[in-house]
Scaffold this motif. Structure first.
Motif, mmCIF file in Angstrom:
data_model
loop_
_atom_site.group_PDB
_atom_site.id
_atom_site.type_symbol
_atom_site.label_atom_id
_atom_site.label_comp_id
_atom_site.label_asym_id
_atom_site.label_seq_id
_atom_site.Cartn_x
_atom_site.Cartn_y
_atom_site.Cartn_z
ATOM 1 N N ALA A 1 45.669 68.461 -22.916
ATOM 2 C CA ALA A 1 46.607 68.887 -21.880
ATOM 3 C C ALA A 1 48.035 68.785 -22.395
ATOM 4 C CB ALA A 1 46.417 68.066 -20.604
ATOM 5 N N CYS A 2 48.567 67.546 -22.501
ATOM 6 C CA CYS A 2 50.003 67.397 -22.761
ATOM 7 C C CYS A 2 50.368 67.547 -24.233
ATOM 8 C CB CYS A 2 50.474 66.039 -22.255
ATOM 9 S SG CYS A 2 49.837 64.635 -23.218
ATOM 10 N N ARG A 3 49.436 67.237 -25.154
ATOM 11 C CA ARG A 3 49.645 67.326 -26.601
ATOM 12 C C ARG A 3 50.665 66.312 -27.131
ATOM 13 N NH1 ARG A 3 47.095 71.478 -28.897
ATOM 14 N NH2 ARG A 3 48.411 71.346 -30.757
ATOM 15 N N ASN A 4 50.990 65.286 -26.370
ATOM 16 C CA ASN A 4 51.890 64.254 -26.889
ATOM 17 C C ASN A 4 51.362 62.835 -26.645
ATOM 18 O OD1 ASN A 4 52.354 63.783 -24.167
ATOM 19 N ND2 ASN A 4 54.358 64.770 -24.144
ATOM 20 N N GLY A 5 50.079 62.734 -26.260
ATOM 21 C CA GLY A 5 49.453 61.423 -26.111
ATOM 22 C C GLY A 5 49.663 60.744 -24.777
ATOM 23 N N ASN A 6 50.356 61.390 -23.859
ATOM 24 C CA ASN A 6 50.627 60.745 -22.573
ATOM 25 C C ASN A 6 49.494 60.900 -21.577
ATOM 26 O OD1 ASN A 6 53.148 59.722 -23.257
ATOM 27 N ND2 ASN A 6 54.182 61.651 -22.777
ATOM 28 N N CYS A 7 48.754 62.014 -21.652
ATOM 29 C CA CYS A 7 47.745 62.282 -20.618
ATOM 30 C C CYS A 7 46.401 61.632 -20.921
ATOM 31 C CB CYS A 7 47.566 63.781 -20.423
ATOM 32 S SG CYS A 7 46.757 64.602 -21.817
ATOM 33 N N HIS A 8 46.143 61.279 -22.198
ATOM 34 C CA HIS A 8 44.904 60.619 -22.626
ATOM 35 C C HIS A 8 43.688 61.542 -22.540
ATOM 36 C CE1 HIS A 8 46.529 56.256 -21.927
ATOM 37 N NE2 HIS A 8 47.445 57.055 -22.447
ATOM 38 N N VAL A 9 43.877 62.829 -22.213
ATOM 39 C CA VAL A 9 42.735 63.740 -22.070
ATOM 40 C C VAL A 9 42.010 63.926 -23.395
ATOM 41 C CG1 VAL A 9 42.091 66.132 -21.557
ATOM 42 C CG2 VAL A 9 43.684 64.924 -20.074
ATOM 43 N N CYS A 10 42.748 63.927 -24.499
ATOM 44 C CA CYS A 10 42.147 64.208 -25.807
ATOM 45 C C CYS A 10 41.679 62.944 -26.519
ATOM 46 C CB CYS A 10 43.134 64.966 -26.687
ATOM 47 S SG CYS A 10 44.523 63.941 -27.268
ATOM 48 N N ALA A 11 41.612 61.816 -25.828
ATOM 49 C CA ALA A 11 41.270 60.540 -26.469
ATOM 50 C C ALA A 11 39.871 60.579 -27.068
ATOM 51 C CB ALA A 11 41.374 59.406 -25.459
ATOM 52 N N ALA A 12 39.718 59.915 -28.225
ATOM 53 C CA ALA A 12 38.431 59.791 -28.899
ATOM 54 C C ALA A 12 38.328 58.399 -29.480
ATOM 55 C CB ALA A 12 38.289 60.855 -29.991
ATOM 56 N N LEU A 13 37.117 58.007 -29.835
ATOM 57 C CA LEU A 13 36.889 56.695 -30.432
ATOM 58 C C LEU A 13 36.696 56.872 -31.935
ATOM 59 C CD1 LEU A 13 36.419 53.635 -29.901
ATOM 60 C CD2 LEU A 13 33.966 54.182 -29.771
ATOM 61 N N LEU A 14 37.544 56.235 -32.732
ATOM 62 C CA LEU A 14 37.428 56.274 -34.189
ATOM 63 C C LEU A 14 36.318 55.312 -34.604
ATOM 64 C CD1 LEU A 14 38.498 57.271 -36.931
ATOM 65 C CD2 LEU A 14 40.165 55.393 -36.858
ATOM 66 N N VAL A 15 35.211 55.856 -35.097
ATOM 67 C CA VAL A 15 34.032 55.055 -35.447
ATOM 68 C C VAL A 15 34.064 54.656 -36.917
ATOM 69 C CG1 VAL A 15 31.503 55.028 -35.516
ATOM 70 C CG2 VAL A 15 32.689 56.216 -33.661
ATOM 71 N N GLU A 16 34.437 55.593 -37.791
ATOM 72 C CA GLU A 16 34.508 55.321 -39.230
ATOM 73 C C GLU A 16 35.739 56.015 -39.789
ATOM 74 O OE1 GLU A 16 31.001 56.511 -41.292
ATOM 75 O OE2 GLU A 16 29.623 55.506 -39.906
ATOM 76 N N GLY A 17 36.287 55.449 -40.866
ATOM 77 C CA GLY A 17 37.421 56.070 -41.528
ATOM 78 C C GLY A 17 38.755 55.527 -41.030
#
Length: 320
Positions: A34-50
């Motif tokens: 949505a916002c593309r700047n990290g404020n909305c949290h819609v694009c959040a993912a869990l970093l599992v490896e790397g």
């Protein structure tokens, strides 16, 4: 850097310094954002490896915002709601039953209409699940995507489960379905001839493919091979008469068991091999029982076809 997604298993390559969301969208993935700047949290993912860099900070695990995070090495992310190129979201719909009609060969033609404002999204050749008492059943979509809200199924009414489902549809006039499923589809048209091989009501899938090709103006030859055990097992198709007039569509009916008719006899793969000395340029789609599909695959590979030229849903739900 390669980014691998869970739970889908899809992956893509990100360029040096490229943010994960930007790389995914560049390569055709449909991602929640949505916002593309990290404020909305819609694009959040869990970093599992790397490892990934976000806002100047290097992270090795935990939540990241894909619109900000840049992979520093190959990474694995648990990222829900991402659709690979050509992949469509699963939806559940309550559809009106507009037609339930026998069409010969113990087959019923069923037409469904999705709710207004909720047109179903699917690729030609995919299938749906329909709820029935005690479970659900899978049926190929005989309709094509350009038909909008209207869906068509061809149901063979010989087993009790199918007969009871038809009774349920006629009684309730509502069908609860989930779609789309299946990888043997035409999200993209091939750059050469198509060979469609159908046994019995496997014809429903081929009906969808042919109607889609017609709607898209497909110019290459399409060869349909439709096989049944007895001539009376062929059922009525709504567009068959129109199909016979098309210059690039070649129709072949093949009977395997009782050869007391004036058409072709034998097995489907035998008919294909009789017609094509060279199978190398063909895109082949097959629909039928696992035994029929694998026998057809083996016979065509023995005749010179590369196994990768053939697509069938059987390969996914009944792997050999």
């Amino acid at each position: 850097m390669r980014v691998t997604l869970q739970p889908s298993g899809a992956s893509f390559e990100a360029l040096p310094g490229e943010r994960i969301l930007d790389a995914a969208r560049r390569l055709g993935f449909d991602c929640p954002q949505a916002c593309r700047n990290g404020n909305c949290h819609v694009c959040a993912a869990l970093l599992v490896e790397g490892r990934a860099r976000q806002s100047g900070e290097v992270r090795e695990h935990g939540e990241v915002f894909t619109c900000l995070a840049e992979p520093l090495e190959d990474c694995v992310l648990h990222w829900d709601g991402v659709l690979a190129p050509g992949e469509l979201p699963l939806r559940k719909l309550a559809c009106q039953v507009t037609l339930c009609q026998p069409v010969g060969g113990d087959v019923w033609r069923v037409r469904l209409r999705a709710p207004a404002g909720k047109p179903p999204r699917y690729h030609a050749g995919q299938y749906l699940l329909i709820e029935r008492e005690g479970g659900s059943s899978a049926f190929s979509l005989a309709s094509a995507p350009h038909e909008g809200r209207d869906l068509e199924l061809h149901i063979l009414a010989r087993e009790n489960s199918a007969i009871q489902l038809l009774e349920q549809l006629q009684r309730e006039r509502i069908a609860r379905v989930q779609l789309p499923f299946g990888d043997a589809h035409l999200a993209e048209l091939p750059a050469g001839p198509l060979v469609l091989i159908a046994a019995g009501t496997g014809m429903a899938q081929m009906h969808s493919l042919i109607e889609h090709c017609r709607a898209q103006g497909f110019v290459h030859p399409v060869h349909l091979y439709w096989g049944v055990r007895r001539p009376e097992d062929f059922y009525e198709l709504p567009h068959w008469s129109e199909w016979k007039t098309l210059p690039n569509l070649y129709l072949h009916k093949v009977v395997s068991d009782l050869c007391g008719w004036d058409g072709r006899c034998g097995l489907l793969h035998e008919a294909v091999c009789e017609d094509f000395a060279d199978l190398g340029a063909l895109s082949v789609y097959a629909s039928g029982s696992p035994a029929m599909v694998y026998a057809t695959l083996d016979a065509l590979v023995a005749a010179g076809m590369d196994a990768h030229q053939m697509r069938a849903d059987v390969f996914a739900y009944a792997p050999r």
